[in-house]
Write a protein that holds these residues in place. Structure first.
Motif, PDB file in Angstrom:
ATOM      1  N   LEU A  87       0.825  -1.211   0.000  1.00  0.00           N
ATOM      2  CA  LEU A  87       0.000   0.000   0.000  1.00  0.00           C
ATOM      3  C   LEU A  87       0.856   1.257   0.000  1.00  0.00           C
ATOM      4  O   LEU A  87       0.522   2.245  -0.665  1.00  0.00           O
ATOM      5  CB  LEU A  87      -0.935  -0.002   1.213  1.00  0.00           C
ATOM      6  N   SER A  88       1.963   1.222   0.718  1.00  0.00           N
ATOM      7  CA  SER A  88       2.864   2.381   0.725  1.00  0.00           C
ATOM      8  C   SER A  88       3.461   2.602  -0.660  1.00  0.00           C
ATOM      9  O   SER A  88       3.620   3.748  -1.108  1.00  0.00           O
ATOM     10  CB  SER A  88       3.986   2.184   1.750  1.00  0.00           C
ATOM     11  N   LEU A  93       3.510   5.668  -5.719  1.00  0.00           N
ATOM     12  CA  LEU A  93       3.267   5.781  -7.152  1.00  0.00           C
ATOM     13  C   LEU A  93       2.313   6.929  -7.450  1.00  0.00           C
ATOM     14  O   LEU A  93       2.538   7.722  -8.376  1.00  0.00           O
ATOM     15  CB  LEU A  93       2.693   4.467  -7.687  1.00  0.00           C
ATOM     16  N   TYR A  94       1.249   7.020  -6.663  1.00  0.00           N
ATOM     17  CA  TYR A  94       0.284   8.119  -6.824  1.00  0.00           C
ATOM     18  C   TYR A  94       0.977   9.471  -6.662  1.00  0.00           C
ATOM     19  O   TYR A  94       0.815  10.372  -7.496  1.00  0.00           O
ATOM     20  CB  TYR A  94      -0.845   7.974  -5.806  1.00  0.00           C
ATOM     21  N   LEU A  95       1.746   9.600  -5.601  1.00  0.00           N
ATOM     22  CA  LEU A  95       2.414  10.873  -5.327  1.00  0.00           C
ATOM     23  C   LEU A  95       3.438  11.208  -6.409  1.00  0.00           C
ATOM     24  O   LEU A  95       3.552  12.364  -6.837  1.00  0.00           O
ATOM     25  CB  LEU A  95       3.097  10.815  -3.961  1.00  0.00           C
ATOM     26  N   LEU A 289       5.831  14.005   1.572  1.00  0.00           N
ATOM     27  CA  LEU A 289       4.954  12.884   1.935  1.00  0.00           C
ATOM     28  C   LEU A 289       5.456  11.584   1.323  1.00  0.00           C
ATOM     29  O   LEU A 289       5.402  10.526   1.961  1.00  0.00           O
ATOM     30  CB  LEU A 289       3.527  13.169   1.476  1.00  0.00           C
ATOM     31  N   LEU A 290       5.947  11.655   0.096  1.00  0.00           N
ATOM     32  CA  LEU A 290       6.443  10.442  -0.569  1.00  0.00           C
ATOM     33  C   LEU A 290       7.666   9.886   0.170  1.00  0.00           C
ATOM     34  O   LEU A 290       7.732   8.682   0.462  1.00  0.00           O
ATOM     35  CB  LEU A 290       6.792  10.762  -2.025  1.00  0.00           C
ATOM     36  N   THR A 337      -4.912   8.167 -11.672  1.00  0.00           N
ATOM     37  CA  THR A 337      -4.559   8.476 -10.282  1.00  0.00           C
ATOM     38  C   THR A 337      -5.795   8.561  -9.396  1.00  0.00           C
ATOM     39  O   THR A 337      -5.753   8.188  -8.222  1.00  0.00           O
ATOM     40  CB  THR A 337      -3.763   9.786 -10.204  1.00  0.00           C
ATOM     41  N   PHE A 338      -6.912   9.025  -9.963  1.00  0.00           N
ATOM     42  CA  PHE A 338      -8.154   9.093  -9.199  1.00  0.00           C
ATOM     43  C   PHE A 338      -8.626   7.696  -8.831  1.00  0.00           C
ATOM     44  O   PHE A 338      -8.958   7.407  -7.671  1.00  0.00           O
ATOM     45  CB  PHE A 338      -9.222   9.822 -10.004  1.00  0.00           C
TER      46      PHE A 338
END
Length: 359
Positions: A87-88, A93-95, A289-290, A337-338
């Motif tokens: 999950l991290s 990846l999203y960030l 945050l990443l 990403t959404f």
């Protein structure tokens, strides 16, 4: 990069999200929203308030269950190291995609508007150096910088909105649903891709001194809606739905026609402050945050991770891409990403409901 646990308050966290998501909605969401929904774009943004409200209830529930625990630790306690790492990684990846999109969009806009002959890598280098300096100071430095820059960003936003009042024809906002409900539904998706960034507050929780309540989430979401509706309705009222949907940077084009009588004209250079300030805060915050997703006992590990991250980011974002190609890729990336963020929130919800804390 410094350890900043419990270093900012709820207001600071909200202002950081306001700047970051504000740039995202202004710069990256609006062009695709206009292209996909046309005149219905502004109505889509209003209707998106309903799924946004559902998202707020979910976030409020998750925040209560997480109690300020870092994401990796909280997931590891309930699902084990493999799930925590997985999950991290998906959050990273999203960030990373959001950071990359922001930098490329900033570079494309800069070359399009005022630095037409400067190579990509030069712009990228100086921008990433500024981001690196903010990261070196830690979240407190990013927050203080945001507190200084955000009032200027807001004042300039009011200036461009009021300065363009004589150029606006709000009758162009109607009629609605000329082409059925399909453009409206597409618009809701693109709008939610921007609004859903409020979920990143889950990653900010360990750095906030007090718990973020539902009221704070609700007020922040209203700010998101206001920040999107202002330039969106302005673009339609000034340029019309057809011409507005063909503009690459609608928010900037609103700056290009601002005038106060015949004395004050050609003030679009002020947009540079808005865009670069917003991009600096957004990329700095998301990078922080990443890099904070995976715990590290030694500060030297943080430095090595940060250096590797910036080298990869510099290399990828310095590769020239035709703007038309990037615009199409960006459109797909917004939705990807959404959906990715929704999937991550779903897994966190399952863990919050069924996952039991391991000994």
């Amino acid at each position: 990069m410094k350890d900043d646990y419990s270093s900012i308050n709820t207001l600071h966290a909200g202002l950081l999200m306001l700047t970051s998501a504000g740039l995202y909605n202004h710069v990256m969401v609006i062009p695709h929203l206009l292209a996909s929904s046309g005149r219905d774009a502004w109505f889509s943004s209003l209707l998106a308030a309903f799924p946004l409200l559902l998202l707020l209830f979910l976030l409020s529930y998750l925040m209560k269950r997480m109690e300020g625990t870092p994401l990796y630790v909280w997931v590891r306690e309930r699902g084990g190291r493999i799930m925590a790492g997985g999950l991290s990684f998906l959050f990273a990846l999203y960030l990373f995609l959001q950071i990359y999109i922001t930098i490329k969009e900033m570079i494309h806009w800069t070359i399009f508007t005022y630095l037409t002959e400067v190579p990509n890598w030069v712009l990228n280098l100086f921008f990433l150096l500024a981001v690196g300096a903010a990261l070196y100071g830690g979240l407190t430095t990013i927050t203080i910088t945001n507190i200084i820059l955000l009032p200027v960003i807001i004042l300039l936003g009011f200036f461009v909105a009021t300065g363009n009042v004589p150029n606006k024809d709000y009758s162009l906002l109607f009629p609605l649903l000329e082409n059925g409900v399909t453009p409206l539904l597409r618009g809701i998706l693109y709008t939610m891709s921007g609004f859903s960034e409020i979920a990143l507050l889950l990653l900010l929780l360990p750095y906030v001194k007090k718990r973020i309540h539902f009221t704070g989430l609700f007020l922040l979401s209203l700010s998101f809606i206001w920040l999107l509706l202002g330039p969106l309705t302005g673009a339609i009222a000034i340029f019309g739905p057809k011409e507005g949907s063909m503009l690459r940077f609608p928010a900037y084009e609103e700056w290009s026609i601002v005038s106060i009588g015949t004395i004050l004209t050609h003030v679009d250079y002020l947009a540079i402050n808005q865009w670069l300030s917003g991009a600096l805060i957004r990329v700095s915050l998301l990078s922080y945050l990443l890099l904070s997703l995976f715990p590290a006992a030694d500060k030297s590990i943080w430095r090595k991770r940060g250096l590797l991250f910036f080298l990869i980011l510099f290399f990828l974002s310095s590769i020239p891409i035709p703007d038309t190609t990037f615009f199409v890729w960006q459109k797909r990336s917004l939705l990807f990403t959404f959906y990715l963020l929704l999937l991550l929130l779903f897994f966190l919800f399952i863990l919050a409901v069924k996952g039991k804390k391991r000994a």
